[in-house]
Each structure stands twice: as structure tokens, then as C-alpha cells.
Design an enzyme around this catalytic site. Structure first.
Site, mmCIF file in Angstrom:
data_model
loop_
_atom_site.group_PDB
_atom_site.id
_atom_site.type_symbol
_atom_site.label_atom_id
_atom_site.label_comp_id
_atom_site.label_asym_id
_atom_site.label_seq_id
_atom_site.Cartn_x
_atom_site.Cartn_y
_atom_site.Cartn_z
ATOM 1 N N ASP A 108 0.791 -1.232 0.000
ATOM 2 C CA ASP A 108 0.000 0.000 0.000
ATOM 3 C C ASP A 108 0.827 1.287 0.000
ATOM 4 O O ASP A 108 0.276 2.384 -0.111
ATOM 5 C CB ASP A 108 -0.977 0.004 1.192
ATOM 6 C CG ASP A 108 -0.277 -0.191 2.534
ATOM 7 O OD1 ASP A 108 0.885 0.235 2.671
ATOM 8 O OD2 ASP A 108 -0.892 -0.776 3.445
ATOM 9 N N HIS A 123 6.870 -8.105 -1.213
ATOM 10 C CA HIS A 123 5.811 -8.422 -2.183
ATOM 11 C C HIS A 123 5.664 -7.359 -3.278
ATOM 12 O O HIS A 123 4.704 -7.388 -4.052
ATOM 13 C CB HIS A 123 4.477 -8.660 -1.462
ATOM 14 C CG HIS A 123 4.491 -9.916 -0.644
ATOM 15 N ND1 HIS A 123 3.587 -10.198 0.342
ATOM 16 C CD2 HIS A 123 5.340 -10.980 -0.672
ATOM 17 C CE1 HIS A 123 3.864 -11.377 0.882
ATOM 18 N NE2 HIS A 123 4.927 -11.862 0.298
ATOM 19 N N CYS A 131 5.521 -4.339 -18.865
ATOM 20 C CA CYS A 131 4.781 -4.879 -20.015
ATOM 21 C C CYS A 131 5.148 -6.344 -20.207
ATOM 22 O O CYS A 131 6.324 -6.702 -20.227
ATOM 23 C CB CYS A 131 5.111 -4.086 -21.273
ATOM 24 S SG CYS A 131 4.402 -4.824 -22.761
ATOM 25 N N CYS A 134 6.853 -6.432 -24.113
ATOM 26 C CA CYS A 134 8.153 -5.823 -24.439
ATOM 27 C C CYS A 134 9.018 -5.546 -23.214
ATOM 28 O O CYS A 134 10.172 -5.148 -23.348
ATOM 29 C CB CYS A 134 7.953 -4.534 -25.240
ATOM 30 S SG CYS A 134 7.373 -3.150 -24.228
ATOM 31 N N CYS A 155 0.352 -1.339 -22.529
ATOM 32 C CA CYS A 155 1.612 -0.655 -22.837
ATOM 33 C C CYS A 155 1.434 0.086 -24.174
ATOM 34 O O CYS A 155 0.500 -0.210 -24.939
ATOM 35 C CB CYS A 155 2.694 -1.722 -22.964
ATOM 36 S SG CYS A 155 4.301 -1.127 -23.495
ATOM 37 N N CYS A 157 3.074 -0.465 -26.668
ATOM 38 C CA CYS A 157 3.253 -1.483 -27.718
ATOM 39 C C CYS A 157 1.990 -2.327 -27.900
ATOM 40 O O CYS A 157 1.930 -3.200 -28.766
ATOM 41 C CB CYS A 157 4.445 -2.398 -27.402
ATOM 42 S SG CYS A 157 4.058 -3.713 -26.225
ATOM 43 N N THR A 197 0.961 -9.090 11.357
ATOM 44 C CA THR A 197 1.034 -10.134 10.328
ATOM 45 C C THR A 197 0.691 -11.492 10.915
ATOM 46 O O THR A 197 1.045 -11.791 12.054
ATOM 47 C CB THR A 197 2.418 -10.189 9.641
ATOM 48 O OG1 THR A 197 2.432 -11.299 8.719
ATOM 49 C CG2 THR A 197 3.565 -10.343 10.624
ATOM 50 N N PRO A 223 -3.401 -7.884 18.001
ATOM 51 C CA PRO A 223 -4.541 -8.064 18.917
ATOM 52 C C PRO A 223 -4.947 -9.535 19.065
ATOM 53 O O PRO A 223 -5.687 -9.883 19.989
ATOM 54 C CB PRO A 223 -5.669 -7.255 18.265
ATOM 55 C CG PRO A 223 -5.247 -7.023 16.862
ATOM 56 C CD PRO A 223 -3.758 -7.134 16.795
ATOM 57 N N ALA A 240 -1.205 -1.955 16.567
ATOM 58 C CA ALA A 240 0.081 -1.372 16.157
ATOM 59 C C ALA A 240 0.140 0.117 16.483
ATOM 60 O O ALA A 240 1.144 0.608 17.002
ATOM 61 C CB ALA A 240 0.284 -1.597 14.654
#
Ligand code: NAD
Ligand code: ZN
Length: 253
Positions: A108, A123, A131, A134, A155, A157, A197, A223, A240
Site C-alpha cells: 500500500d 511483495h 509490459c 516488451c 503498454c 506497444c 502479520t 490483537p 500497532a
């Protein structure tokens, strides 16, 4: 008075190097839904499965419009999201200690906006594309542009662009894996802080085990419990945005 256990406050005063590992939970207080945990996409398991399926390598291949529509939906839901106290506290930790690395699974961009510098965004990012024909790279001007997509972007192309993010079923960037190994596993920092996480990916859990083995301090902020809550030295039950500022305040003194 700190809300943290006094033994943890003591241990934090000796910390000179920090590795922070974050997931979707640190952005929950910015209004972005997590996958798992209360309020996550998986609160409705069918919706959760559909979202994950849209974000796989095989869907990108067979139906790229569907993958991009799923990305656009997330972008719409997180439009206008701002870093919260947790993101800001993580950025402040980096300024307080001698060595710092942030390993995040989030795509994000809020850690970057909050001012974190040494980030391994394992990630990748959905705001940049490559593309598939290309190989030309292109970035969206703004996340709002992403939110408006109702089909895969093209793209110049004519080829279809893919996000520079790791989809389900894809391999991680070799360069980022090496950096993660060098900075978090081979030479674990004094403190490894895991926040927001579910730590289901082995490469997310590994630095916690390495730090434990090396006798370093390990702390989790969540939590809810995860499979690592019994492994870490301290599982801090909470959000957090409330707890990471407390931790930051004990560092760099
Ligand atoms: P996850 O959804 O599996 O787990 C989220 C965790 O955060 C849960 O354990 C939950 O209890 C915890 N949590 C919820 N609110 C919290 C809060 N206020 N403070 C601290 N913890 C809180 O997320 P994950 O472990 O990051 O893994 C899933 C995948 O989801 C990753 O691949 C990631 O790329 C992707 N994802 C990213 C975003 C984002 O970029 N913001 C959002 C959703 C999913
Ligand atoms: Zn092209």
C-alpha cells in the site's frame, strides 16, 4: 508510565539495531482491510477465496482484466488512506537506532509515505508495472489512477502490463531475498519486532527464529495470537498504532 512490561522496557534500553517485520495489520488503522483476522477479507470465506484467486499468477495469465479489477478494488477501498501512528513510530525507530531494516508484506506504500527508508518490500508494489510483451516499465501517476481501472492497463506497444507485485503462486525477487537474508537472518538485529502479520509465509517467520537462536530480543504486536506468539519473548496484545509508539519511545535513549 509505559504500558509495556518493565522487563521489556529494560531490555529495549540496550537495543542498538532493529528489524521490523510488518503485514496488513499495521495498515488496518488506516482503514485498509487485512486478509485474515477480524474485519479482514476472510471474514467472508468465499469472498476471501475469490480475492485470492483473482490475485494468482494463473488468473493473471488467463484473465488479466480480473486480476487488475481486484487490484483496482483494493485501491478504491484504500483511496485516501494515510499512515497511522504505527507507521510513523516505525519510521521514528529508524532515526533512533544505529542499524535498521523494515521487511514488509504490504503493497500500500504507507511505510514509504511515513518516511521509512531501508525497506524490503518483499511483495513489491502495484503502483508500478512491467509490459508482459516488451518488458517496458511504467508507473501510475497516482493511486487514484489505479482505482479507476476496469481492465488490464496496456503498454504503448499494445501488450498487457503486469503489476510489479508478487502474486500468489509466484516466486520472490532473488535480490530482495538476499537482502532479507543478509540483514535479518545472517546477522540478526538486537530486536526483531513483528507487527500486524499472521506470519504464514515461512520467509516471514524465519527472521524471528534466527533472532531467537542468536539470543536476540523478539516482540510481537497483534490483537490476536499467531503461531509465533508462543515463540517470541513478548507477545503484546493490542494494536500497532497504540503499542509501536510505546516501543519507539524506549529506543535510542
Ligand atoms: P493477514 O491479513 O494475513 O494478517 C493480518 C494480521 O494483522 C492478523 O494477524 C491480525 O490479527 C493483525 N491485525 C489486525 N489489526 C491489527 C492492528 N490494528 N494492529 C496490529 N495487528 C493487527 O496479513 P499478512 O500477514 O500481511 O499476509 C497476507 C498478505 O496480504 C500479504 O501477502 C500482503 O501482501 C497482503 N495484503 C496487503 C495489504 C496492504 O498492503 N495493506 C492488505 C491486505 C493484504
Ligand atoms: Zn510493451
Amino acid at each position: 508510565m509505559s504500558v509495556l512490561p518493565p522487563t521489556l522496557v529494560d531490555a529495549l534500553s540496550n537495543v542498538r539495531s532493529v528489524g521490523v517485520i510488518t503485514g496488513a495489520g499495521v495498515s488496518a488503522e488506516s482503514g485498509i482491510a487485512t486478509y485474515r483476522g477480524k474485519g479482514g477479507v476472510y471474514d467472508d470465506p468465499e469472498e476471501g477465496d475469490r480475492t485470492i484467486e483473482a490475485l494468482t499468477a494463473s488468473t493473471l495469465k488467463s484473465d488479466p482484466d480480473r486480476t487488475w479489477r481486484a487490484i483496482a478494488k483494493v485501491a478504491r477501498e484504500s483511496a485516501g488512506a494515510e499512515p497511522n501512528a504505527g507507521h510513523l513510530a516505525i519510521a521514528s525507530i529508524e532515526r533512533r537506532v544505529e542499524r535498521f531494516v523494515l521487511l514488509t508484506q504490504n503493497v500500500d506504500g504507507l511505510h514509504q509515505t511515513a518516511g521509512s527508508r531501508n525497506i524490503i518490500d518483499i511483495h513489491g508494489t502495484v503502483a508500478e508495472t512491467t509490459c508482459m510483451t516488451c518488458g517496458r516499465e511504467a508507473a501510475f501517476d497516482a493511486r487514484e489512477e489505479l482505482a479507476k481501472l476496469d481492465a488490464a492497463p496496456r503498454c504503448t506497444c499494445g501488450g498487457i502490463r503486469r503489476p510489479n507485485a508478487v502474486l500468489f503462486g509466484e516466486v520472490l525477487s532473488e535480490k530482495k531475498v538476499r537482502q532479507m537474508h543478509d540483514e535479518l537472518v545472517a546477522d540478526p538485529p538486537d530486536l526483531v519486532l513483528l507487527a500486524g502479520t499472521s506470519a504464514l509465509f515461512p520467509y516471514i517467520a524465519q527472521p524471528v527464529f534466527s533472532a531467537k537462536t542468536a539470543g536476540k530480543l523478539t516482540v510481537e504486536v497483534n490483537p490476536e495470537t499467531t503461531h509465533l506468539s508462543d515463540v517470541v519473548d513478548y507477545w503484546l496484545e493490542g494494536k500497532a498504532g497504540a503499542l509501536i509508539p510505546e516501543i519507539a519511545a524506549c529506543l535510542g535513549g
